[in-house]
Scaffold this active site. Structure first.
Site, PDB file in Angstrom:
ATOM      1  N   HIS A 102     -18.022 -33.641  11.185  1.00  0.00           N
ATOM      2  CA  HIS A 102     -17.796 -35.183  11.305  1.00  0.00           C
ATOM      3  C   HIS A 102     -17.146 -35.460  12.889  1.00  0.00           C
ATOM      4  CE1 HIS A 102     -16.343 -39.065   9.429  1.00  0.00           C
ATOM      5  NE2 HIS A 102     -17.260 -39.399  10.365  1.00  0.00           N
ATOM      6  N   GLU A 105     -19.023 -34.739  15.625  1.00  0.00           N
ATOM      7  CA  GLU A 105     -20.338 -35.986  15.734  1.00  0.00           C
ATOM      8  C   GLU A 105     -19.534 -37.138  16.618  1.00  0.00           C
ATOM      9  OE1 GLU A 105     -21.066 -39.804  13.817  1.00  0.00           O
ATOM     10  OE2 GLU A 105     -21.036 -38.269  12.354  1.00  0.00           O
TER      11      GLU A 105
END
Length: 1025
Positions: A102, A105
């Site tokens: 995450h 990202e």
């Protein structure tokens, strides 16, 4: 953006996202036909074609390829749709809960080799005409999609996306900003305490304050305890501070490689140019590796297991004594078996969807709980699928009873099976969903195939839905007990099942805060004075970098001259049928007919208004005519694509103090079912059933629970609605229908011991709302079916004419306006005209059980047709991109924030924000920044591009003409607004900032939803709720 496991109570193999877009007449040069000319074995720009398949159901040709040098997988869906999409996804399989995929990202989007500016992703939002740009972290993959209607824009965005994922800078400062960091609370004061900061850290604190998400996450972790699904891919807040910058870079090196990538393109642009650009700019620079990212099958348990999780209490729950959740979850086969997945998804819908399903009858109707558990039905987002069923909003003593009911219901299904009509209704739903055309078809396809393809399933087989339908029908024909045997195999005899309970803990938030403080102290206690000085210096460096002007000239950009000067017009015909105004819009709807009706509320007394959303929610779910509610649900599923009613407050496009109040009826059907659809509406109008208190209580509890659950996810929307409440006459009604007032009102209704008062009141609402005298209708259909559609509408209006009555409006200050402003003598609509309205300043704070805030400030400005509306729209986008993003997200640590212009209001907002009063101060500084005029012509042009990407967003055939029907906005008005947008100048922006946003010259409101706040509590200017 963290994408959690998606459940599927109302989904059929996720087909609800598979909508057909406007399809041009197939010519010899159509995209699908061109793609059919490719042959397996053909080599194009370093890719070898493996398969070419026509998929007539979806009007596309699928081309499957592999990159020779790296082994990257590629799928192209050639379709006559100008909204072209690109996506690349990587299998990302973390083995801890630090949130590494995450945070990665986020950080890959913070600058790359060719584009080393600090945040090219957010900058490209204002340098393109994209219809979609985002990134998602799922449990086992990370996806980067974008879409645009402009071919030059597609190439620009593709360059930025390829460089971001394959060649990111991954600077340490970006890791601190986006992931986590230790920093002085006040970065400029070395004596202020050290605290955790970071965008993802705060995002996940917000996510874990949502009990539904907490439960879903824990359920997945416990059902799949032996590999990547046992951790939190988005990041568990207390684990995120264990992640190091070097671990982040290592994860990128092993996971973000073409050999671990799957590329997907969609639309009418030539495949060759995509392949050439992807090969040249990225893939040619890599060699094949074995990424070793496979997810092994979960070993099956010999015995069922149980687990428990605690959560925070919900002050807005319908019943404070019933806040427990229990659910039983079953491990199912691998999702790469397309047909088995299709069958189990249909089976799931038969078991849990709608009032005719056995689990609805067994669990919901006895009112043991308020609604199904937050995870319910088939979930195909992990390598092996799962099915879950249970209840939320129940008392602790009912736990054993619910377990018993679930087992009993499984036995019952095995014994009696499913009615043939319900299976038929489900297949009808698939037919409608395949025919319905949406504007984001490419994105829907990318999401639909992502999970199976991620585990080496065949994406082309997934697209061949008719084959699965036909095979399913044949399986039932060959073996009438086919579905019952599946239930026996996967549910009755399945020992890999988890029973997970969740209950509130009054000390939950305190314990979370204490755990965070302990984690913080672990980090702080080992620091030397030198470490502290380094943290302080790095904090100042980050602040300096965040504040420094950025040279974004390396990024590609469209020009304002690339925007189409005019838009396509939508011809409509306004007429009258049975004395009711009707708008007809001929569109290529692919065999579907779309019906809408707007009924105004002008004759309804003020005290009944809070009940309007409840009336809308239950009116199509209580039964009507000769049908009880079960039969009504069945008939709706068999004959329509759905029937819904929603409350509407529509501000006038030309006057801030005028608005239309009403409710919108909406439905669709296959052309052959027109008489059935209008027959159902006739019975809803003439003979709705209101007298079943048991049924009403079920619907009330479900509605109240849904509203309470939605606050932690949509808190910024509630804050914006509340901030605007006292600024326009429409604002108060918006709050009544869809704000915190409605949440609290439904909580009070759910707490009533006796609903007879509500039952007696609903017919009073029906008398005022279902009155053809106060109604107008719209139909979107093919030219061939428009005449037939109009005849059926005329029959319907004749049959409901007994409800027609000319009643006086409750408020005397109404005004008649033409439905179509171009037809002065045409049919009219009645608006409320509150020209003496006095807006007032109001600040409201809602204390909520969240660790983060949702903040909004709203300012009264001008309506849509005003010459300054365009300037304010451009200013909102420019302030968001050039000032507020840096202040609220980068420096402040909020997940998101910005400004928007709409409905005559200039509104600031933040989302999952660790700050509150500081964010309001940032809003004020944003106004000062705008008034100082420290922005360039390039900044203005970028803001215009961003505005036009929304203005020119594609519109589905079903929605064409709706801006005229609902809002009275004509093509001429839209064109005039368009020309004003083109003309917006530097001076215009300075003028509107000074005239409308300056302190002392504006009327504003503010609202915050968040944790206890001593500063606000001591400030007498705030109203504390």
């Amino acid at each position: 953006m963290w994408r959690q496991t998606k459940t599927a109570i109302h989904k059929v193999l996720r087909l609800n996202v598979l909508h057909r877009h406007t399809c041009r007449a197939l010519q010899s040069t159509s995209a699908p036909e061109r793609a059919l000319q490719y042959t397996p074995g053909q080599n194009i720009h370093g890719f070898t074609i493996k398969e070419v398949v026509s998929v007539p159901d979806l009007f596309l040709t699928a081309v499957k390829l592999t990159h020779d040098q790296t082994g990257a997988h590629y799928l192209h869906a050639a379709r006559d749709d100008s909204n072209n999409l690109f996506s690349v996804q990587f299998r990302t399989t973390p083995m801890d809960s630090t949130g590494v995929p995450h945070i990665l990202e986020h950080t890959v989007l913070c600058g790359s080799q060719r584009f080393p500016v600090r945040d090219p992703f957010f900058k490209m939002l204002n340098r393109s005409l994209s219809t979609f740009m985002n990134a998602f972290t799922a449990s086992d993959y990370t996806m980067y999609p974008f879409s645009t209607q402009n071919s030059k824009d597609f190439k620009n965005l593709l360059s930025v996306y390829l460089d971001a994922v394959f060649f990111p800078c991954l600077r340490e400062q970006d890791f601190w900003q986006e992931g986590w960091r230790l920093e002085n609370e006040d970065p400029s004061n070395p004596k202020s305490p050290l605290v955790f900061k970071g965008v993802v850290f705060n995002e996940m604190k917000g996510a874990f304050s949502d009990n539904e998400r907490l439960y879903a996450q824990y359920l997945q972790n416990k059902l799949f305890p032996d590999h990547t699904y046992s951790v939190v891919s988005g990041g568990e807040p207390l684990c995120i501070p264990d992640l190091t910058w070097n671990q982040l870079k290592q994860f990128h090196a092993t996971h973000y490689h073409p050999s671990n990538a799957r590329f997907f393109t969609y639309g009418d642009l030539p495949l060759e140019q995509h392949l050439q650009q992807i090969h040249q700019e990225a893939l040619s620079k890599f060699e094949r590796i074995d990424p070793k990212t496979e997810v092994p099958p979960q070993p099956h348990w010999p015995y069922p297991r149980e687990a428990h999780v605690s959560c925070g209490p919900d002050a807005l729950a319908p019943d404070q004594t019933r806040q427990n959740t229990l659910c039983v979850s079953f491990l199912l086969p691998e999702i790469t078996d397309c047909f088995e997945g299709f069958t189990l998804s249909l089976l799931s819908s038969l078991m849990v969807s709608g009032p005719n399903s056995p689990f609805y009858k067994a669990l919901i109707e006895p009112k043991i709980g308020t609604d199904f558990s937050s995870v319910v039905g088939y979930d195909g987002s992990t390598r092996e699928a799962s099915f879950s069923v249970g209840l939320q909003g129940m008392s602790e003593q009912d736990m054993e009873r619910v377990k018993h009911i679930i087992n009993q219901t499984i036995d019952h299904i095995i014994q009696v099976g499913f009615e043939e009509e319900r299976i038929e209704a489900l297949l009808h739903k698939i037919e409608i969903q395949m025919k319905h055309q949406s504007t984001n078809f490419g994105l829907a396809l990318a999401s639909y195939i992502a999970s199976s393809w991620n585990h080496d399933g065949d994406p082309v087989e997934l697209l061949q839905i008719s084959d699965s339908v036909n095979r399913f029908k044949q399986a039932l024909k060959d073996n009438p007990r086919y579905l019952q045997e599946k239930v026996q195999e996967y549910f009755k005899d399945n020992t890999h099942r988890l029973t997970l309970s969740m209950s509130p803990d009054e000390q939950y938030l305190d314990k979370q805060a204490k755990s965070e403080e302990e984690k913080l102290q672990q980090k702080v206690q080992v620091l030397t004075e030198e470490d502290r000085k380094e943290i302080y210096d790095k904090g100042l460096e980050l602040l300096s970098a965040q504040s420094a002007p950025q040279d974004a000239s390396c990024l590609p950009a469209l020009k304002v001259s690339d925007i189409d000067p005019v838009t396509t017009r939508t011809p409509v015909q306004i007429s009258s049928v049975g004395g009711v105004p009707v708008q007809l819009c001929e569109q290529p709807t692919n065999g579907l007919v779309y019906f809408r009706a707007l009924c105004n509320l002008n004759t309804l007394s003020e005290d009944l208004r809070p009940l309007v959303p409840l009336f809308c929610s239950v009116i199509t779910k209580m039964g009507c005519g000769s049908l009880d509610y079960r039969q009504q649900a069945q008939e709706m599923e068999l004959r329509t694509g759905g029937m819904s009613v929603s409350a509407q407050v529509i501000p006038d496009s030309s006057h801030l103090d005028m608005y239309e109040q009403g409710m919108v009826l909406s439905s669709s059907c296959l052309e052959r079912n027109l008489p059935h659809m209008f027959g159902l509406w006739r019975d809803v109008f003439n003979r709705p059933h209101f007298d079943n208190e048991e049924r009403l209580r079920v619907l009330v509890m479900m509605s109240a629970q849904e509203l309470a659950n939605g606050i932690s996810y949509s808190g910024h929307m509630y804050a914006m609605t509340r901030a605007a409440r006292h600024l326009t006459p429409a604002g108060d009604l918006h709050e009544t229908f869809g704000g915190m007032e409605q949440v609290k009102f439904m909580k009070r209704v759910a707490e009533m011991q006796d609903l007879n008062h509500v039952i007696r009141t609903l017919p009073r609402l029906k008398k005022h709302l279902f009155n053809p005298h106060n109604m107008r209708c719209a139909i979107n259909a093919t030219p061939q079916k428009m005449s037939d559609s109009t005849k059926h509408l005329e029959t319907f209006l004749k049959e409901v004419s007994g409800n027609r009555k000319d009643r006086k409006p409750v408020r005397p200050n109404t005004i008649l306006k033409p439905i179509d402003p171009r037809l002065e003598s045409g049919p009219t609509k009645t608006l409320i005209d509150d020209s003496n309205y006095q807006p007032c300043h109001m600040k409201t704070f809602f204390q909520m059980p969240f660790p983060v805030n949702f903040v909004s400030q709203s300012i009264r400005t001008v309506p849509f047709t005003h010459q300054d509306y365009a300037s304010l729209s451009v200013l909102a986008r420019m302030m968001t991109a050039k000032y507020l993003h840096g202040e609220i997200r980068e420096k402040g640590g909020a997940y998101g924030g910005g400004a928007r212009m709409g409905s005559g209001l200039f509104t600031f907002y933040s989302y999952r924000d660790p700050q509150s009063a500081q964010t309001l101060a940032a809003f004020r500084r944003g106004v000062d920044w705008a008034k100082a005029g420290l922005f360039s012509q390039q900044d203005i042009d970028e803001a215009k591009l961003s505005v036009f990407s929304a203005v020119d967003a594609p519109v589905a055939p079903s929605d064409k003409g709706m801006s005229l029907f609902l809002n009275g906005v004509t093509d001429d008005m839209r064109d005039a607004h368009r020309q004003r947008l083109f003309r917006v100048s530097h001076q215009d922006l300075l003028d509107v900032a000074e005239r409308y946003l300056s302190v002392g010259r504006c009327t504003d409101g503010a609202a915050i939803l968040g944790p206890e706040n001593e500063v606000i509590r001591k400030d007498p200017s705030w109203i504390i709720k």
